[in-house]
Design a protein around this motif. Sequence first.
Motif, mmCIF file in Angstrom:
data_model
loop_
_atom_site.group_PDB
_atom_site.id
_atom_site.type_symbol
_atom_site.label_atom_id
_atom_site.label_comp_id
_atom_site.label_asym_id
_atom_site.label_seq_id
_atom_site.Cartn_x
_atom_site.Cartn_y
_atom_site.Cartn_z
ATOM 1 N N LEU A 15 -33.792 -29.462 69.977
ATOM 2 C CA LEU A 15 -34.359 -29.405 71.317
ATOM 3 C C LEU A 15 -35.814 -29.870 71.339
ATOM 4 N N GLU A 16 -36.620 -29.368 70.389
ATOM 5 C CA GLU A 16 -38.017 -29.751 70.251
ATOM 6 C C GLU A 16 -38.467 -29.349 68.849
ATOM 7 N N LEU A 17 -39.693 -29.690 68.486
ATOM 8 C CA LEU A 17 -40.196 -29.389 67.149
ATOM 9 C C LEU A 17 -40.211 -27.871 66.960
ATOM 10 N N THR A 18 -39.360 -27.403 66.049
ATOM 11 C CA THR A 18 -39.067 -25.977 65.957
ATOM 12 C C THR A 18 -39.310 -25.453 64.554
ATOM 13 N N LEU A 19 -39.869 -24.258 64.488
ATOM 14 C CA LEU A 19 -39.944 -23.492 63.252
ATOM 15 C C LEU A 19 -39.119 -22.225 63.432
ATOM 16 N N PHE A 20 -38.198 -21.986 62.503
ATOM 17 C CA PHE A 20 -37.449 -20.738 62.493
ATOM 18 C C PHE A 20 -38.112 -19.774 61.511
ATOM 19 N N LEU A 21 -38.397 -18.573 61.963
ATOM 20 C CA LEU A 21 -38.893 -17.509 61.097
ATOM 21 C C LEU A 21 -37.778 -16.479 60.948
ATOM 22 N N LEU A 22 -37.232 -16.391 59.736
ATOM 23 C CA LEU A 22 -36.026 -15.612 59.484
ATOM 24 C C LEU A 22 -36.338 -14.349 58.705
ATOM 25 N N ASP A 23 -35.826 -13.219 59.181
ATOM 26 C CA ASP A 23 -35.822 -12.051 58.305
ATOM 27 C C ASP A 23 -35.081 -12.453 57.031
ATOM 28 N N GLU A 24 -35.603 -12.052 55.883
ATOM 29 C CA GLU A 24 -35.041 -12.523 54.612
ATOM 30 C C GLU A 24 -33.583 -12.119 54.401
ATOM 31 N N PHE A 25 -33.072 -11.159 55.195
ATOM 32 C CA PHE A 25 -31.700 -10.707 55.008
ATOM 33 C C PHE A 25 -30.759 -11.126 56.129
ATOM 34 N N VAL A 26 -31.112 -12.163 56.909
ATOM 35 C CA VAL A 26 -30.192 -12.615 57.950
ATOM 36 C C VAL A 26 -28.941 -13.219 57.332
ATOM 37 N N HIS A 27 -27.899 -13.297 58.139
ATOM 38 C CA HIS A 27 -26.582 -13.721 57.663
ATOM 39 C C HIS A 27 -26.578 -15.176 57.187
ATOM 40 N N ALA A 28 -25.683 -15.447 56.246
ATOM 41 C CA ALA A 28 -25.571 -16.789 55.647
ATOM 42 C C ALA A 28 -25.294 -17.871 56.684
ATOM 43 N N SER A 29 -24.587 -17.538 57.759
ATOM 44 C CA SER A 29 -24.272 -18.543 58.775
ATOM 45 C C SER A 29 -25.533 -19.077 59.450
ATOM 46 N N ILE A 30 -26.528 -18.226 59.600
ATOM 47 C CA ILE A 30 -27.801 -18.665 60.186
ATOM 48 C C ILE A 30 -28.500 -19.638 59.240
ATOM 49 N N ILE A 31 -28.535 -19.283 57.971
ATOM 50 C CA ILE A 31 -29.121 -20.170 56.961
ATOM 51 C C ILE A 31 -28.387 -21.508 56.931
#
Length: 396
Positions: free
Chosen positions: A120-136
């Motif tokens: 959509l636009e220049l994006t940074l994702f900040l992920l909790d280190e334990f989010v699900h593998a599908s997000i990664i």
Amino acid sequence: MNKYQQKLLALESSGNLRVLNDFVHEGIYLKPLTPNAPYILNFASNDYLSLSTQSQAFLNSTLAKENIRFSSSSSRLLSGGFDIAQKLEALLESKFGKSCLLFNSGYSANIGLMESLARLELTLFLLDEFVHASIIDGIKLSRAHFRRYKHNNMLDLETKIQQLAHKYQQVIVVTEALFSMEGDLAFLLDIVALKKKYKNVKIYLDEAHSIGAYGNLGLGLAKELGCEIGIDFIMLAFGKAIASVGACILCEKDAKEYFVNSARSLIYSTALPPLNIAFSYFIFQKLAGFSAQRARLQELSMYLNKELHRLCSEFESLSVRGDMYIVSLILESNERVQNASTKLLSHNIYAPSIRYPTVPKNTARLRFSLNAGMDKSHITQTLEVLESFLQQEKLS
């Protein structure tokens, strides 16, 4: 030895070889398909409210008879759309005050949505280190920029926002509501406060393990805290406490239309069968009425947690994680947790070992997913076997 065999042998040697297991399912029990196998108590299911038992009532309903079709036979953007899909979306929109779009699974939703948001636009994702593998997986497929912050560490999250947010058009904080391995809740109100503080921050919340089983009405963490309006994207998965299949994203209307035109996992997949959508609709209509099951889950989780902490005080190198209906006993090494799981299975109790690399090194665990169909005697029996295992280990 060919390349496949070499890889499989290496996995087996490290204790990480996966195999498929099929069972006969009966409530809180499983029966392996091998001849004369006994029924075993199942701590590996995400059917938290035991709503799989609602299937016969559904099949006897007019709703089921009106939607008795086992395939949509097409993508929803072609001819795979049915009236029941719009009805389910409208029902969820009325509960959350957001537009709703169905996906085939939580995995499919997270993959498609991460990839769409990155474009959509220049994006940074900040992920909790334990989010699900599908997000990664979705972020890696999109080749988007991402950083991980320490689990539920708001200081680390804000530090990363301060250091990086000005370089991007949007920063999306991604967290689970109830973490599938840690069994704890996100500090969601703190994350919403950070969003208000920094103008280009958005929030993506995965409610896969909280929808249905958490909150007075079973509508998950954001709704229970009353902050759902402040969450930009809420993903609900139906394959756990809802006892169905599928998922949805709740978001603003324009975002929904954008996802219809950009989410490849939606565009290029055959849509969910009408019968499955109808069952999800059936459950969501009745969800507020399952308060007794939710109370039962809380009672069981408190009892299991208390007794596991007692074991930790008596035996070394143990710890407990999770204060909800997902509770883990940390035994540290892959070998030790596998031995404990085998011991439980010899007493007809199925609590699979969760090992590195699924969880970080030295945090291998027995993960107990509770079910409202259980009672305290099931937990007591399990604890007796565990205590025996730990006592034998101590003496050896």
